[in-house]
Motif scaffolding. Structure first.
Motif, PDB file in Angstrom:
ATOM      1  N   GLN A 179      -2.505  -4.300  -4.231  1.00 24.03           N
ATOM      2  CA  GLN A 179      -2.528  -5.608  -3.819  1.00 24.03           C
ATOM      3  C   GLN A 179      -2.913  -6.623  -4.825  1.00 24.03           C
ATOM      4  O   GLN A 179      -2.228  -7.799  -4.919  1.00 24.03           O
ATOM      5  CB  GLN A 179      -3.543  -5.860  -2.556  1.00 24.03           C
ATOM      6  CG  GLN A 179      -3.268  -7.144  -1.922  1.00 24.03           C
ATOM      7  CD  GLN A 179      -4.274  -7.301  -0.640  1.00 24.03           C
ATOM      8  OE1 GLN A 179      -5.113  -6.375  -0.414  1.00 24.03           O
ATOM      9  NE2 GLN A 179      -3.948  -8.318   0.126  1.00 24.03           N
ATOM     10  N   ASP A 180      -3.735  -6.588  -5.812  1.00 25.60           N
ATOM     11  CA  ASP A 180      -4.173  -7.390  -6.803  1.00 25.60           C
ATOM     12  C   ASP A 180      -2.858  -7.540  -7.717  1.00 25.60           C
ATOM     13  O   ASP A 180      -2.924  -8.611  -8.652  1.00 25.60           O
ATOM     14  CB  ASP A 180      -5.282  -6.827  -7.456  1.00 25.60           C
ATOM     15  CG  ASP A 180      -5.939  -7.734  -8.430  1.00 25.60           C
ATOM     16  OD1 ASP A 180      -6.177  -8.980  -8.072  1.00 25.60           O
ATOM     17  OD2 ASP A 180      -6.442  -7.560  -9.778  1.00 25.60           O
ATOM     18  N   GLU A 181      -1.995  -6.461  -7.922  1.00 29.39           N
ATOM     19  CA  GLU A 181      -1.007  -6.701  -8.803  1.00 29.39           C
ATOM     20  C   GLU A 181       0.074  -7.488  -7.999  1.00 29.39           C
ATOM     21  O   GLU A 181       1.277  -7.679  -8.612  1.00 29.39           O
ATOM     22  CB  GLU A 181      -0.456  -5.241  -9.162  1.00 29.39           C
ATOM     23  CG  GLU A 181      -1.172  -4.553 -10.063  1.00 29.39           C
ATOM     24  CD  GLU A 181      -1.247  -5.000 -11.453  1.00 29.39           C
ATOM     25  OE1 GLU A 181      -0.086  -5.345 -11.810  1.00 29.39           O
ATOM     26  OE2 GLU A 181      -2.244  -4.997 -11.875  1.00 29.39           O
ATOM     27  N   GLY A 182      -0.132  -8.296  -7.114  1.00 32.16           N
ATOM     28  CA  GLY A 182       0.863  -8.887  -6.343  1.00 32.16           C
ATOM     29  C   GLY A 182       1.836  -8.104  -5.597  1.00 32.16           C
ATOM     30  O   GLY A 182       2.812  -8.614  -5.170  1.00 32.16           O
ATOM     31  N   LEU A 183       1.634  -6.635  -5.407  1.00 33.00           N
ATOM     32  CA  LEU A 183       2.407  -5.855  -4.641  1.00 33.00           C
ATOM     33  C   LEU A 183       2.168  -6.084  -2.954  1.00 33.00           C
ATOM     34  O   LEU A 183       1.354  -6.413  -2.736  1.00 33.00           O
ATOM     35  CB  LEU A 183       2.563  -4.634  -5.102  1.00 33.00           C
ATOM     36  CG  LEU A 183       2.786  -4.407  -6.529  1.00 33.00           C
ATOM     37  CD1 LEU A 183       2.213  -2.968  -6.959  1.00 33.00           C
ATOM     38  CD2 LEU A 183       4.176  -4.504  -6.684  1.00 33.00           C
ATOM     39  N   PRO A 184       3.460  -5.964  -2.372  1.00 30.65           N
ATOM     40  CA  PRO A 184       3.222  -6.211  -0.985  1.00 30.65           C
ATOM     41  C   PRO A 184       2.551  -4.975  -0.127  1.00 30.65           C
ATOM     42  O   PRO A 184       2.381  -3.915  -0.593  1.00 30.65           O
ATOM     43  CB  PRO A 184       4.417  -6.058  -0.305  1.00 30.65           C
ATOM     44  CG  PRO A 184       5.298  -5.273  -1.364  1.00 30.65           C
ATOM     45  CD  PRO A 184       4.825  -5.455  -2.669  1.00 30.65           C
ATOM     46  N   ILE A 185       1.735  -5.452   0.893  1.00 31.52           N
ATOM     47  CA  ILE A 185       1.175  -4.442   1.865  1.00 31.52           C
ATOM     48  C   ILE A 185       1.611  -4.676   3.370  1.00 31.52           C
ATOM     49  O   ILE A 185       2.022  -5.764   3.522  1.00 31.52           O
ATOM     50  CB  ILE A 185      -0.492  -4.818   1.751  1.00 31.52           C
ATOM     51  CG1 ILE A 185      -0.945  -5.843   2.253  1.00 31.52           C
ATOM     52  CG2 ILE A 185      -1.129  -4.331   0.415  1.00 31.52           C
ATOM     53  CD1 ILE A 185      -2.341  -5.939   2.489  1.00 31.52           C
ATOM     54  N   GLU A 186       1.322  -3.874   4.138  1.00 31.61           N
ATOM     55  CA  GLU A 186       1.578  -4.113   5.381  1.00 31.61           C
ATOM     56  C   GLU A 186       0.237  -3.887   6.352  1.00 31.61           C
ATOM     57  O   GLU A 186      -0.695  -3.181   5.795  1.00 31.61           O
ATOM     58  CB  GLU A 186       2.315  -2.895   6.114  1.00 31.61           C
ATOM     59  CG  GLU A 186       3.931  -2.920   5.512  1.00 31.61           C
ATOM     60  CD  GLU A 186       4.968  -1.817   5.943  1.00 31.61           C
ATOM     61  OE1 GLU A 186       4.365  -0.764   6.457  1.00 31.61           O
ATOM     62  OE2 GLU A 186       6.052  -1.874   5.611  1.00 31.61           O
ATOM     63  N   VAL A 187       0.024  -4.586   7.425  1.00 32.75           N
ATOM     64  CA  VAL A 187      -0.959  -4.423   8.292  1.00 32.75           C
ATOM     65  C   VAL A 187      -0.673  -4.021   9.630  1.00 32.75           C
ATOM     66  O   VAL A 187       0.303  -4.014  10.183  1.00 32.75           O
ATOM     67  CB  VAL A 187      -1.622  -5.937   8.366  1.00 32.75           C
ATOM     68  CG1 VAL A 187      -2.769  -5.968   9.385  1.00 32.75           C
ATOM     69  CG2 VAL A 187      -1.989  -6.458   7.120  1.00 32.75           C
ATOM     70  N   GLY A 188      -1.736  -3.278  10.153  1.00 36.81           N
ATOM     71  CA  GLY A 188      -1.437  -2.384  11.534  1.00 36.81           C
ATOM     72  C   GLY A 188      -0.696  -1.204  11.242  1.00 36.81           C
ATOM     73  O   GLY A 188      -0.923  -0.678   9.786  1.00 36.81           O
ATOM     74  N   GLY A 189      -0.510  -0.482  12.146  1.00 39.20           N
ATOM     75  CA  GLY A 189      -0.113   0.958  11.686  1.00 39.20           C
ATOM     76  C   GLY A 189       0.622   1.658  12.857  1.00 39.20           C
ATOM     77  O   GLY A 189       0.787   0.991  14.092  1.00 39.20           O
ATOM     78  N   GLU A 190       0.771   3.025  12.821  1.00 38.40           N
ATOM     79  CA  GLU A 190       1.530   3.742  13.713  1.00 38.40           C
ATOM     80  C   GLU A 190       0.318   4.222  14.749  1.00 38.40           C
ATOM     81  O   GLU A 190      -0.910   4.226  14.613  1.00 38.40           O
ATOM     82  CB  GLU A 190       2.001   4.974  13.064  1.00 38.40           C
ATOM     83  CG  GLU A 190       0.685   5.823  12.216  1.00 38.40           C
ATOM     84  CD  GLU A 190       1.270   6.474  11.041  1.00 38.40           C
ATOM     85  OE1 GLU A 190       0.590   7.582  10.719  1.00 38.40           O
ATOM     86  OE2 GLU A 190       2.292   5.943  10.367  1.00 38.40           O
ATOM     87  N   SER A 191       0.934   4.209  15.978  1.00 39.49           N
ATOM     88  CA  SER A 191       0.188   4.710  17.208  1.00 39.49           C
ATOM     89  C   SER A 191      -0.588   6.268  17.101  1.00 39.49           C
ATOM     90  O   SER A 191       0.142   6.840  16.090  1.00 39.49           O
ATOM     91  CB  SER A 191       0.703   4.710  18.413  1.00 39.49           C
ATOM     92  OG  SER A 191       1.794   5.791  18.497  1.00 39.49           O
ATOM     93  N   ARG A 192      -1.826   6.486  17.351  1.00 46.38           N
ATOM     94  CA  ARG A 192      -2.386   7.939  17.158  1.00 46.38           C
ATOM     95  C   ARG A 192      -2.755   8.478  18.485  1.00 46.38           C
ATOM     96  O   ARG A 192      -2.758   7.730  19.703  1.00 46.38           O
ATOM     97  CB  ARG A 192      -3.399   7.760  16.252  1.00 46.38           C
ATOM     98  CG  ARG A 192      -3.068   7.206  14.981  1.00 46.38           C
ATOM     99  CD  ARG A 192      -4.379   6.650  14.375  1.00 46.38           C
ATOM    100  NE  ARG A 192      -5.565   7.517  14.430  1.00 46.38           N
ATOM    101  CZ  ARG A 192      -5.860   8.566  13.562  1.00 46.38           C
ATOM    102  NH1 ARG A 192      -5.213   8.618  12.416  1.00 46.38           N
ATOM    103  NH2 ARG A 192      -6.887   9.321  13.440  1.00 46.38           N
TER     104      ARG A 192
END
Length: 227
Positions: A214-227
């Motif tokens: 993230q510090d490199e400015g690369l994208p992240i996603e929030v949330g996720g798959e159900s378990r």
């Protein structure tokens, strides 16, 4: 401006910068910042992770908060802490990198603990970015699921280390697998790669962690798959 006024100005200015230096000048507080880079945490969570008492963690967090390095959100009986700004991690990452280049003792400590790391091939952030663009790699996030939910590399599959062995059938054997965790001093990815290799998978560890991505400015996603 009279010399005395210039001197007062300089002393007042550098004293404010020194507040940040004093807040960082403690190993427990650096570890707390490293943990908070993964996402928001309660005092109780941080105490469990660090092996410190709740009271001790609270004191360290108050010092970090006084230097404007962390913020707090209160909900019911719980206080949730987070980094005050993404630049806080950038400062810690720069300090970490500088220490690695200037202090041989850091490398000695790392080498004494990660005694089999040389046998585990690593991939850099840039290399992973390129392989993801080519679509020829599987990425697994082996951190605790709560951390995955707060942010993860796009397309990464949540596979906490304690679940990995039971879920090996979910992974393809004809593709390279990259495991990542919290950062360069986190053992989760090393243990995951060792386990995967033991079971015949071609696996690599990411040399850094999600906060570095993230510090490199690369994208992240929030949330996720159900378990």
């Amino acid at each position: 401006m009279p010399t005395s006024e210039k001197r007062c100005f300089k002393e007042a200015l550098y004293e404010q910068f020194a507040r940040i230096g004093r807040a960082l000048a403690n190993p427990h507080r650096l570890e707390l910042l490293d943990l908070l880079a993964q996402g928001e945490r309660t005092v109780e969570d941080l105490a469990r992770e660090t092996g410190l008492s709740v009271a001790n963690v609270s004191q360290h967090l108050q010092i970090l908060r006084g230097a404007r390095l962390v913020d707090v959100r209160r909900s019911g009986l719980y206080a949730y802490y987070r980094l005050a700004d993404p630049h806080v991690f950038s400062v810690w990452r720069s300090l970490r990198t500088f220490g690695e280049t200037r202090l041989a003792e850091i490398q000695q400590v790392v080498a004494s603990y990660f005694n089999n790391r040389d046998s585990l091939q690593a991939i850099t952030l840039q290399e992973l970015k390129e392989r993801l663009a080519e679509g020829n790699v599987i990425v697994i996030d082996v951190r605790p699921y709560e951390e995955y939910l707060q942010g993860h590399i796009p397309a990464a599959k949540a596979m906490p280390l304690e679940e990995l062995e039971k879920r090996l059938q979910e992974l393809p054997r004809d593709q390279e697998i990259v495991a990542y965790c919290r950062g360069p001093y986190c053992v989760f990815a090393d243990e995951a790669v060792a386990l995967l290799k033991q079971h015949g998978f071609k696996a690599l560890r990411l040399s850094e962690g999600l906060p570095d991505w993230q510090d490199e400015g690369l994208p992240i996603e929030v949330g996720g798959e159900s378990r």
